[in-house]
Design a protein around this motif. Structure first.
Motif: not given
Length: 143
Positions: A3, A47, A49, A119, A122-123
């Protein structure tokens, strides 16, 4: 867990120590010492996260920073950290989209678990958006 995390706190020794501890655990760390600096880092680093955000900071506090983060990058997960927790700020942070609220100093295992949860969330959100876009494209083509 890989992350990209932004640590935001006005206490430099705390940020340096936490950054080292997280980097040893495989987390990519950026740091900011204020709300405005955090917003700049967010623009520079698409990028990112997760933001680990202190609530009590001079000038732009954590709640105002959280509002700005969610307005600019709603997919970025935010974990609020404070040594001065109040029920009111915790509730406000959660209403504004913070994933969780932890007391400083928090145990590293707890913070790592929250980072993994952030993480993963979010994914999942990014995957759902990609699926919806693919479905939309297929529908427009008549597939």
């Amino acid at each position: 867990m890989i992350a990209n995390v932004l640590l935001v706190d006005d206490e430099a020794p705390f940020v340096e120590a936490l950054a080292k501890r997280l980097e040893k655990r495989g987390v990519t760390i950026s740091t900011a010492m204020s709300g405005p600096e955090a917003l700049e880092k967010l623009k520079e680093k698409p990028n990112l996260d997760i933001v680990v955000l202190d609530v009590k900071m001079p000038g732009m506090d954590g709640i105002d920073t959280l509002k700005a983060i969610k307005a600019e990058r709603p997919m970025v997960e935010v974990i609020m950290l404070t040594g001065h927790a109040t029920v009111e700020s915790a509730i406000e942070g959660m209403k504004l989209g913070a994933l969780d609220y932890l007391m400083k100093p928090c145990e590293m295992e707890i913070l790592m678990a929250k980072l993994q949860e952030a993480k993963a969330k979010k994914t999942r959100q990014e995957d759902k958006i990609a699926e919806a876009r693919a479905m939309n494209i297929a529908l427009r083509r008549g597939d």
